[in-house]
Motif scaffolding. Structure first.
Motif, mmCIF file in Angstrom:
data_model
loop_
_atom_site.group_PDB
_atom_site.id
_atom_site.type_symbol
_atom_site.label_atom_id
_atom_site.label_comp_id
_atom_site.label_asym_id
_atom_site.label_seq_id
_atom_site.Cartn_x
_atom_site.Cartn_y
_atom_site.Cartn_z
ATOM 1 N N PRO A 122 -142.887 -25.217 -4.586
ATOM 2 C CA PRO A 122 -143.206 -24.577 -3.312
ATOM 3 C C PRO A 122 -144.239 -23.474 -3.546
ATOM 4 O O PRO A 122 -144.171 -22.754 -4.545
ATOM 5 C CB PRO A 122 -141.857 -24.001 -2.838
ATOM 6 N N ALA A 123 -145.199 -23.386 -2.642
ATOM 7 C CA ALA A 123 -146.312 -22.411 -2.697
ATOM 8 C C ALA A 123 -147.345 -22.737 -3.770
ATOM 9 O O ALA A 123 -148.223 -21.921 -4.045
ATOM 10 C CB ALA A 123 -145.822 -20.968 -2.856
ATOM 11 N N LYS A 136 -149.798 -27.379 -2.061
ATOM 12 C CA LYS A 136 -149.859 -28.793 -1.670
ATOM 13 C C LYS A 136 -150.326 -28.953 -0.214
ATOM 14 O O LYS A 136 -151.188 -29.767 0.081
ATOM 15 C CB LYS A 136 -148.481 -29.463 -1.863
ATOM 16 N N SER A 137 -149.726 -28.180 0.681
ATOM 17 C CA SER A 137 -150.071 -28.323 2.109
ATOM 18 C C SER A 137 -151.465 -27.776 2.392
ATOM 19 O O SER A 137 -152.266 -28.416 3.091
ATOM 20 C CB SER A 137 -149.031 -27.616 2.982
ATOM 21 N N ASP A 152 -142.949 -32.873 4.720
ATOM 22 C CA ASP A 152 -142.039 -31.945 5.417
ATOM 23 C C ASP A 152 -142.062 -32.215 6.924
ATOM 24 O O ASP A 152 -141.028 -32.142 7.594
ATOM 25 C CB ASP A 152 -142.438 -30.486 5.151
ATOM 26 N N GLU A 176 -135.342 -36.198 2.795
ATOM 27 C CA GLU A 176 -136.710 -36.225 2.254
ATOM 28 C C GLU A 176 -136.989 -37.600 1.643
ATOM 29 O O GLU A 176 -138.035 -38.205 1.893
ATOM 30 C CB GLU A 176 -136.837 -35.122 1.204
ATOM 31 N N THR A 212 -146.416 -33.432 -0.484
ATOM 32 C CA THR A 212 -144.964 -33.632 -0.514
ATOM 33 C C THR A 212 -144.281 -32.260 -0.468
ATOM 34 O O THR A 212 -144.920 -31.224 -0.646
ATOM 35 C CB THR A 212 -144.544 -34.373 -1.799
ATOM 36 N N GLY A 213 -142.969 -32.271 -0.247
ATOM 37 C CA GLY A 213 -142.184 -31.045 -0.412
ATOM 38 C C GLY A 213 -141.867 -30.875 -1.891
ATOM 39 O O GLY A 213 -141.829 -31.860 -2.645
ATOM 40 N N GLY A 214 -141.634 -29.630 -2.310
ATOM 41 C CA GLY A 214 -141.413 -29.359 -3.732
ATOM 42 C C GLY A 214 -140.241 -30.114 -4.337
ATOM 43 O O GLY A 214 -140.236 -30.418 -5.538
ATOM 44 N N SER A 215 -139.245 -30.445 -3.512
ATOM 45 C CA SER A 215 -138.048 -31.100 -4.041
ATOM 46 C C SER A 215 -138.164 -32.618 -4.071
ATOM 47 O O SER A 215 -137.258 -33.294 -4.576
ATOM 48 C CB SER A 215 -136.820 -30.691 -3.214
ATOM 49 N N GLY A 264 -136.680 -21.484 2.683
ATOM 50 C CA GLY A 264 -135.817 -22.617 2.381
ATOM 51 C C GLY A 264 -136.299 -23.395 1.181
ATOM 52 O O GLY A 264 -137.384 -23.958 1.197
ATOM 53 N N ILE A 265 -135.501 -23.397 0.141
ATOM 54 C CA ILE A 265 -135.822 -24.206 -1.032
ATOM 55 C C ILE A 265 -134.597 -25.062 -1.318
ATOM 56 O O ILE A 265 -133.464 -24.562 -1.284
ATOM 57 C CB ILE A 265 -136.201 -23.317 -2.231
ATOM 58 N N ALA A 266 -134.837 -26.344 -1.543
ATOM 59 C CA ALA A 266 -133.739 -27.293 -1.690
ATOM 60 C C ALA A 266 -133.190 -27.252 -3.115
ATOM 61 O O ALA A 266 -133.451 -28.131 -3.925
ATOM 62 C CB ALA A 266 -134.208 -28.692 -1.311
ATOM 63 N N ARG A 284 -137.609 -27.879 -12.695
ATOM 64 C CA ARG A 284 -138.563 -28.812 -12.093
ATOM 65 C C ARG A 284 -139.803 -29.081 -12.936
ATOM 66 O O ARG A 284 -140.370 -30.171 -12.860
ATOM 67 C CB ARG A 284 -139.010 -28.278 -10.725
#
Ligand SMILES: Nc1ncnc2c1ncn2[C@@H]1O[C@H](COP(=O)(O)OP(=O)(O)O)[C@@H](O)[C@H]1O
Ligand SMILES: O=C(O)C1=C[C@@H](OP(=O)(O)O)[C@@H](O)[C@H](O)C1
Ligand SMILES: [Mg+2]
Length: 172
Positions: free
Chosen positions: A13-14, A17-18, A36, A63, A79-82, A120-122, A136
């Protein structure tokens, strides 16, 4: 890679990617897909609500399902980080194009994620950013087809570096 291959961004996350995905899509005149957003469309609510009510494992399931249901042909994908926790999702994505790991050091992520506690982090409740990074990082590394650290660069320079790494002309 082929000229109409998708480009799939993975990473913490951060890691960008987006942000960089959207810029890449504009530069290449391709469709941009943020997984997401696919989850939020499927559930009809913000990710954070799902996470708060159903927990991080449910979010990871959603996801995976959202990714497996999508055709990413020639898209630029954030993608989302998770997402890396699902091998099935990663294999599905790879059918459409290379997986590019945006490798950002923990020191920089700490700065970018100053709102870590409320974001929010999964991951399991109580885990800190360093724990999540340690869990990760090896997953991203073994999953990725390409890896790039663009931390020291501006966003525009980062986009150019990714295009160059992939053999796509930066002046497109
Ligand atoms: N070189 C860089 N590349 C990408 N993002 C950067 C860079 N420098 C600063 N940022 C900032 O870091 C944040 C990345 O967030 P985001 O794109 O949402 O990441 P992700 O989708 O991986 O969670 C944005 O606020 C972006 O402006
Ligand atoms: O890394 C994670 O656990 C998550 C990252 C988020 O996406 P970004 O990686 O785009 O921030 C989002 O999917 C969700 O809040 C979980
Ligand atoms: Mg994102």
């Amino acid at each position: 890679m082929n000229s109409d291959d998708a480009i799939i961004l993975i990473g913490m996350p951060a890691s960008g990617k987006s942000t960089l995905g959207r810029m890449l899509a504009a530069r290449l005149r391709r469709k941009f897909v943020d997984t997401d957003t696919l989850i939020e469309t499927a559930t009809g609510e913000p990710l954070q609500h799902t996470l708060d009510r159903e927990g991080y494992l449910k979010l990871r399931d959603l996801e995976e399902q959202a990714i497996l249901a999508e055709d990413f042909h020639s898209a630029i994908v954030a993608t989302g980080g998770s997402a890396v926790y699902s091998e099935a999702a990663m294999a599905h994505l790879r059918q459409f194009g290379p997986l590019v790991f945006l490798d950002v050091p923990l020191t920089e992520l700490n700065i970018r994620l100053s709102n870590f506690g409320s974001r929010g982090i999964a991951s399991a409740p109580g885990s800190g950013l360093a724990d999540i990074y340690a869990d990760r990082q090896p997953r991203y590394l073994r999953t990725a087809d390409y890896q790039i650290n663009v931390t020291e660069r501006s966003e525009t320079e980062a986009v150019n570096a990714i295009l160059e790494m992939l053999g796509l002309t930066p002046s497109v």
